[in-house]
Scaffold this active site. Structure first.
Site, PDB file in Angstrom:
ATOM      1  CD  GLU A  73     -88.080  25.283  15.269  1.00  0.00           C
ATOM      2  OE1 GLU A  73     -87.604  25.121  16.387  1.00  0.00           O
ATOM      3  OE2 GLU A  73     -87.629  26.072  14.429  1.00  0.00           O
TER       4      GLU A  73
ATOM      5  CD  GLU B 281     -94.062  28.549  15.985  1.00  0.00           C
ATOM      6  OE1 GLU B 281     -93.251  29.034  16.799  1.00  0.00           O
ATOM      7  OE2 GLU B 281     -94.101  27.332  15.725  1.00  0.00           O
TER       8      GLU B 281
HETATM    9  C1  IPT Z   1     -90.677  27.838  18.043  1.00  0.00           C
HETATM   10  C2  IPT Z   1     -91.435  26.545  18.039  1.00  0.00           C
HETATM   11  O1  IPT Z   1     -91.911  26.250  16.774  1.00  0.00           O
HETATM   12  C3  IPT Z   1     -92.567  26.539  18.972  1.00  0.00           C
HETATM   13  O2  IPT Z   1     -92.985  25.201  19.136  1.00  0.00           O
HETATM   14  C4  IPT Z   1     -92.183  27.128  20.285  1.00  0.00           C
HETATM   15  O3  IPT Z   1     -91.162  26.358  20.812  1.00  0.00           O
HETATM   16  C5  IPT Z   1     -91.680  28.520  20.069  1.00  0.00           C
HETATM   17  O4  IPT Z   1     -90.601  28.507  19.223  1.00  0.00           O
HETATM   18  C6  IPT Z   1     -91.193  29.139  21.339  1.00  0.00           C
HETATM   19  O5  IPT Z   1     -92.176  29.237  22.287  1.00  0.00           O
HETATM   20  S1  IPT Z   1     -89.044  27.386  17.676  1.00  0.00           S
HETATM   21  C7  IPT Z   1     -87.941  28.662  18.126  1.00  0.00           C
HETATM   22  C8  IPT Z   1     -86.589  28.063  18.248  1.00  0.00           C
HETATM   23  C9  IPT Z   1     -87.956  29.726  17.091  1.00  0.00           C
END
Ligand code: IPT
Length: 974
Positions: free
Chosen positions: A445, A514
């Site tokens: 990110e 993720e």
């Molecule tokens: C995404 C991040 O990569 C991760 O570190 C964590 O923050 C997660 O979201 C939320 O728990 S970023 C999100 C803006 C898609």
């Protein structure tokens, strides 16, 4: 504040000038190298590093002083009296200095690079070091310090390092004197690197990983690199000295020779036993120089992307992974070996095969353990700068015509070029020899730009054997991202994944770095994603966000530790419980989501085709029978299932029961790996017909009263709800009413809409209530609507209550909800407040853990029994929990009567000591107060849980149908 302007010239403090200089990432450090530990030549292969005669662990109590501001640090701090102590490694916020702050995206400081606030919190560490000169170089190693560290030995400045999760070495040979020495470290909470280290976590500081002194003799190697691939070819390159190379398989020497600088050792071994996450076979490499030996483990394996498909050793391996942060309630960022092992063993036991080290390199030992246990690792650079998203919101975003692209503010900025490239360099340099690493990841990110493009090229120039991963390709300047080897996305819906396959010109494979955000009661979409992963070879798989809840103790009560999250530490700003989004609680107790993950990630599945059962293997390298024992309803069944294969299950003739449960147990330790269940027949649970007639029906103006089979019912016509259901005493402590609300889960992002519609406490409008006698039954029909103010009613219900001659009440209801205002209705059902003596549920449905329409893979359908306290799932932030989907029969007992509820189509029920209103109004589980009743919710329909807290909206098929639904259940009081 430029420290050199306020500090006495030449004083230790005057050296603190590098943390706002982004061109300087380190000073006085040794060149980054691959992680290894040297041993004395006499030491046995496999000796743990702590036992190395060449490693002196400096962990332990160090003297410590803390200042809220570096400005207040005395000029000659190396000589100041130290009055306090702190354990090393640790985070000082967990030891009474400063306080933790949980912030996700937003930076904890103003965005003013390369500067950081003048009042930087600072921790000064001191320890004595007794030096006995033995002719060897003394190398001081820090495995991690957040955010930067200045080192002073005997009052003299030695060097500086930033990049919190890097390993840094300082050569102290020239700085140490014989006998006692003083080592002083100044650690600042912020530096220019803070802009690149905006990871979503509690912001903690200090020396948080191991510190040790290495003794290295003259003529030792500086560094080495091992490449070993599936062909059996091994290459060992060394720098700094020549070394004798030996490769062992167990105790057997299989090849050896010499490696010289510029002249690598190469060999080819026959039929190598390959390394994979499934079969993590490791050989032992020994590097000998005159007075030193280095042991390492080597895995022969080849990682490739060919024709858009990711392969390990030529097989189309899928990543079934998790994202892991270093976060422990007692030690913060510090994971000792036992903690790392525990995490990895838990992951293994839950069929997880991959870890993304989000969003920084983990401790070096972690990767050795991943080699050993067998995990595919996406090794990520210490970079995240998503705070940029909010920095110029409404300015730059609009100006650039893009919204989210503001995230790329640092991505092409020359100021951050060195910081970004160095982080990439450090990543590869340190972990290059680890077979577990299958992808280099450029960070998280931070948007895309020239710095990242260059970084990708740098990574490739340092290592051409692994593909490069990066997710954040939002860009401000059109820099092409074709250097990336995979397309990586996060939280994409399954439809979105389908669309990816249609993208013209895109040939790369796709990974979900993720997905299935495991916040609170979540993991409702695991199986849908699994189906999608398996549907196309270009899908590499995905990694659930995330492994553990991040939370710290804020006290203790009779239930144990009280966990606090964002907002509980007096932070200036925080992101609440967004850090409680793991598959395990902070103490590693599994969430039900982890059980779901385990089952969805199972290596072998049984399917039914044409009345026969077949086992299908997702293993690529090992025959399933070597590893697992199969049982069908408890009976051991022999089978042979080759890698990636399918085989028919030959069932014994005498197999019987309502269902067949196939269970797979690990042959090594017996743990249950997975199961598959098939229902064969279902007992008819519909109440037996009766010839008895209702005894009495009394219309009393505002009430209907019915007596039947020894039971008595009173129906309140004003509210259209029962106020009395009794057989020897009223079971209803409050009227039995329709219920639409649930304590919002973290995924119920539409909870604001629910509140705007007053769903928690709607007023009922009763259009009509009619009582008739039909076929010996008393039948009440009611038409109602639910709403409170402002809008049209959000739900209209037509209900029929049929009481038969035995005193059984069958409720049939149809729902017409407002699909303009509502996307997701939490539930539709009935709520009964019972005496708290009703504390036991026996049910036939999906259990024993909580189950929902989209979260029951880990549950078995069948008969279960539980006490009310066992039906509660203690999420750190209270929310809907403990429901049981697909329940066809429920008996609640413990009180005067037994309450039996049946439903042919299956209902969801929960039995709780807490009301939904209570759970919805409290921030922590430790604040919950029992309501004094047993609250029984019998839901015709309960919405799934999904993963919408950071992911797609709950899939249509898992929602409560807003229109056209018609359900029924029968309640009987015995
Ligand atoms: C995404 C991040 O990569 C991760 O570190 C964590 O923050 C997660 O979201 C939320 O728990 S970023 C999100 C803006 C898609």
């Amino acid at each position: 504040m430029n420290i050199s302007q306020i500090a006495e010239k030449g004083s230790p403090k005057s050296f603190l000038t590098l943390h706002e200089d982004p061109a300087v990432q380190e000073k006085g450090t040794l060149a980054p190298r691959a992680y290894f530990v040297p041993f004395a030549p006499t030491q046995r292969i496999g000796t743990p590093r702590e036992k190395s005669e060449r490693l002196e662990l400096l962990n332990g109590e160090w003297e410590f002083e803390y200042f809220d501001s570096v400005i207040d640090l005395p000029d000659r701090f190396t000589e100041m009296p130290f009055t306090k102590c702190i354990p090393v490694p640790s985070n000082w916020q967990l030891h009474g200095f400063d306080k933790p702050q949980y912030t996700n995206v937003n930076y904890p400081i103003p965005f003013d690079p390369p500067f950081v606030p003048d009042d930087i919190p600072v921790g000064v560490y001191r320890r004595r070091y007794l030096n006995k000169s033995d002719g060897m170089s003394k190398i001081l190693v820090f495995e991690g310090a957040d955010s930067c560290l200045y080192l002073f030995v005997n009052g003299r400045f030695v060097g500086y390092t930033q990049v919190s999760h890097r390993m840094t070495e300082f050569d102290l040979t020239e700085h140490l004197r014989e006998g006692e020495n003083s080592i002083v470290c100044v650690v600042l909470k912020w530096c220019d690197g803070t802009y690149l280290e905006d990871q979503d976590k509690f912001r903690l500081s200090g020396i948080f990983r191991d510190v040790y002194m290495l003794s290295r003799p003259a003529g030792a190697v500086d560094n080495y690199r091992v490449c070993a691939d599936m062909s059996g070819e091994i290459t060992v390159e060394v720098t700094g000295a020549s070394a004798v190379v030996e490769l062992y398989d167990g105790d057997t020497l299989i090849c050896g020779g010499k490696a010289e600088e510029g002249n690598a050792f190469t060999a080819k071994i026959d039929e190598p036993k390959l390394w994979s996450a499934e079969c993590p076979y490791l050989y032992t490499l020994v590097l000998k120089t005159d007075d030193e030996v280095i042991y390492d483990r080597v895995g022969f394996r080849t990682v490739k992307i060919e024709n858009g498909v990711f392969t390990v050793n030529g097989k189309k391996v899928k990543i079934f992974g998790v994202n892991r942060h270093d976060s422990y309630p007692d030690t913060g960022y510090y994971a000792d070996e036992a903690k790392m092992r525990r995490d990895l063993e838990l992951m293994k036991a839950h069929n997880i095969n991959a870890v993304r080290t989000s969003h920084y390199p983990n401790a070096p030992r972690f990767y050795e353990l991943c080699d050993e246990y067998g995990f595919y690792v996406i090794d990520e650079a210490d970079i995240e700068s998503h705070g940029c998203v909010n920095v110029y919101q409404n300015l730059r975003w609009d100006r650039e015509g893009g919204t989210y692209n503001g995230i790329a503010l640092t991505a092409s900025d020359p100021m951050f070029r060195e910081g970004i490239l160095h982080r990439h360099r450090l990543l590869v340099k340190r972990d290059i020899n680890r077979p577990c690493v299958v992808f280099w990841s450029l960070g998280n990110e931070s948007g895309w730009g020239t710095n990242f493009r260059e970084g990708a090229q740098l990574v490739k120039s340092l290592d051409s054997t692994r593909p490069v991963h990066y997710e954040s390709t939002h860009c401000l300047d059109g820099t092409p991202d074709d250097v990336l080897d995979v397309v990586s996305e996060m939280y994409t819906s399954v439809e979105g994944m389908q669309e990816f396959l249609q993208k013209e010109g895109e040939k790369r494979p796709f990974i979900l770095c993720e997905y299935s955000h495991a916040m609170g009661n979540s993991s409702g979409d695991m199986e849908d994603y699994m189906q999608m992963f398996m549907s196309d070879d270009r899908f590499i798989g995905g990694l659930v966000w995330e492994w553990c809840d991040h939370a710290f103790p804020v006290g203790e009560d009779e239930n144990g530790v009280k966990y606090g999250y964002g907002g509980d530490f007096g932070e200036l700003h925080d992101d609440g419980n967004f850090c409680c989004d793991g598959l395990v609680y902070p103490d590693r107790t599994p969430h039900t989501g982890l059980l779901e993950v385990k089952q969805v990630y199972r290596p072998v599945r049984v399917v039914k085709r044409g009345g026969e059962y077949y086992m299908q293997s997702k293993l690529h390298f090992v025959s399933a029978e070597e590893r697992y024992e199969l049982r069908a309803n408890g009976e051991v069944i022999g089978f042979e299932l080759p890698p990636e294969g399918e085989c028919k299950v030959v069932l014994p003739d005498d197999i019987s029961g309502d269902s067949i449960k196939f269970t797979l147990n690990d042959r090594r330790d017996g743990h249950e790996v997975c199961f598959d269940q098939f229902l064969l027949s279902e007992e008819d649970i519909s109440p037996a017909k009766t010839s008895a007639n209702v005894e009495d029906v009394i219309e009393n103006g505002l009430t209907f009263e019915v007596r039947a089979g020894g039971a008595r019912f009173v129906f309140d016509r004003r509210k259209a709800e029962f106020t009395v259901i009794e057989r020897g005493g009223n079971i209803l402590e409050k009227p039995m009413a329709f219920n639409f609300f649930r304590a919002p889960t973290d995924n119920d992002t539409m909870r604001g809409d629910w509140d705007r519609l007053y769903m928690r406490s709607p007023a009922v409008k009763v259009y009509e209530t009619v009582l008739t006698r039909e076929d010996g039954c008393a039948v009440i029909r009611a038409k109602t609507a639910y709403g409170r103010s402002i809008f049209a009613p959000f739900a209209r219900v037509d209900a029929e209550y049929r009481i038969d001659g035995e005193g059984r009440l069958t409720i049939t209801a149809s729902l017409d909800a407002d699909d303009e205002k509502l996307a997701v209705l939490p539930r539709f059902g009935l709520r009964l407040f019972l005496d708290k003596a009703y504390d036991t549920a026996d049910y036939r449905g999906y259990g024993p853990t909580e189950s929902y329409i989209d979260k029951h893979q880990a549950c078995r359908y069948g008969d279960h029994s539980a006490k009310i306290s066992q039906l509660y799932e203690p999420y750190l932030r209270p929310q809907e929990n403990g429901s049981h989907w697909g329940t066809k029969r429920l008996k609640v007992s413990g009180g005067r009567n037994e309450i039996v509820i049946t439903s042919a189509e299956g209902l969801s029920f929960s039995l709780s000591e807490y009301t939904q209103e209570e759970m919805a109004s409290k921030r922590h589980r430790f604040e919950l107060e029992k309501c004094g009743y047993s609250v029984l919710c019998a839901d015709f329909a309960m919405a799934g849980v999904g993963s919408n807290s950071c992911g797609p909206l709950l899939m249509e098929k898992y929602r409560v149908p807003l229109k056209g639904g018609r359900w029924s259940m029968t309640i009987e009081v015995r």
